[in-house]
Scaffold this active site. Structure first.
Site, PDB file in Angstrom:
ATOM      1  N   SER A 122       0.785  -1.070   0.026  1.00  0.00           N
ATOM      2  CA  SER A 122       0.177  -0.171  -0.043  1.00  0.00           C
ATOM      3  C   SER A 122       0.792   1.352  -0.035  1.00  0.00           C
ATOM      4  O   SER A 122       0.472   2.338  -0.541  1.00  0.00           O
ATOM      5  CB  SER A 122      -0.968   0.094   1.042  1.00  0.00           C
ATOM      6  OG  SER A 122      -0.187  -0.198   2.470  1.00  0.00           O
ATOM      7  N   HIS A 177       1.683   5.375   5.264  1.00  0.00           N
ATOM      8  CA  HIS A 177       0.903   5.693   3.745  1.00  0.00           C
ATOM      9  C   HIS A 177       1.194   7.153   3.560  1.00  0.00           C
ATOM     10  O   HIS A 177       1.292   7.702   2.676  1.00  0.00           O
ATOM     11  CB  HIS A 177      -0.713   5.627   4.034  1.00  0.00           C
ATOM     12  CG  HIS A 177      -0.953   4.257   4.007  1.00  0.00           C
ATOM     13  ND1 HIS A 177      -2.475   3.725   4.510  1.00  0.00           N
ATOM     14  CD2 HIS A 177      -0.341   3.085   3.725  1.00  0.00           C
ATOM     15  CE1 HIS A 177      -2.477   2.341   4.291  1.00  0.00           C
ATOM     16  NE2 HIS A 177      -1.445   1.949   3.945  1.00  0.00           N
TER      17      HIS A 177
END
Length: 267
Positions: A122, A177
């Site tokens: 991710s 992230h």
């Protein structure tokens, strides 16, 4: 969204590295069911000087759904990026992005979350989101929310997505992230500067020459983008993957009131 530009960039088959990476991530996930290799790949703030973990944590996935959603999210933007930059070049970018993101995560984590570990692709997703979000903002400064009169700066769309995922998906790493997104923004805004820490083009071409027997084995239904064909990489204009649209306001702009009617977009 122009999906054909993502799934078949330039009218070509899917990109080789992108397709191979999806298969490789799946293979590693299945292998981990037999041999617990992911235990040596997850990244924590204590792993700052462990180059193996810094490079490999995006390859480890903790569940099938973790793997599935990361692969689905990554394949589109990475496929497009590879077609614009070259296959080996893209592989180097992914590795450098993982290491830089991992170092930032470890540095900040020493104080903020010393015992938290991360794994999964991710981070690569958000690096690609940041890169294309910034590139797209130059052509379409504002993103219109479908079915409404609202719009917000396109460059912030990956950040909005990050916040929504952090709120609604339990257990995700906001900071992992976030740092990956910042790396994507940096690459998009300072691509020539970022390239200074990469191997020069002639070295990548030498690598391709040495790997030619392996490249010849790549099936015809995927496309290997050679470095020598990327000579216009620095001068090529970015092409939008979104359908052209008119500029939209950043707030609800009421239409002129008509007799007997009601302004659209209001209660």
């Amino acid at each position: 969204m122009n999906w054909s530009a993502i799934t078949s960039p330039n009218g070509q088959p899917p990109s080789a590295l992108t397709t191979g990476l999806a298969a490789f991530l799946t293979l590693l996930f299945l292998l981990n069911k037999i041999i617990p290799i992911f235990d040596a790949m997850t990244l924590s703030p204590q792993s700052m000087f462990n180059i193996g973990r810094l490079s490999n944590y995006p390859l480890a996935h903790l569940s099938f759904f973790h793997l599935f959603f990361n692969v689905i999210s990554l394949m589109g933007p990475l496929n497009l990026f590879e077609s614009q930059h070259g296959t080996v070049h893209t592989g180097v970018v992914l590795n450098l992005a993982a290491v830089i993101t991992g170092l930032l995560y470890c540095l900040f984590g020493r104080l903020a979350y010393p015992d938290a570990s991360v794994a999964g692709a991710s981070g690569w997703c958000f690096t690609m989101f940041g890169y294309f979000g910034l590139k797209e903002s130059a052509l379409h400064p504002r993103y219109h929310i479908p079915g409404s009169n609202f719009a917000f700066p396109t460059v912030l769309s990956p950040l909005v997505l990050l916040i929504l995922i952090s709120i609604f998906v339990p257990g995700v790493s906001f900071w992992g992230h976030f740092f990956a997104l910042m790396v994507g923004y940096f690459i998009g805004s300072k691509e020539k500067v970022f390239r200074k820490i990469m191997p020069p083009s002639w070295i990548i071409q030498k690598i391709e020459e040495k790997a030619e027997p392996l490249i010849a084995l790549i099936p015809s239904w995927v496309k290997f983008y050679r470095e020598k064909d990327m000579t216009e990489r620095d001068t090529q204009k970015y092409s939008s993957v979104f359908v052209a649209e008119d500029s939209l306001p950043l707030h609800n702009a009421p239409e002129p009131t008509r007799t007997g009617g009601r302004v659209l977009g209001t209660a």
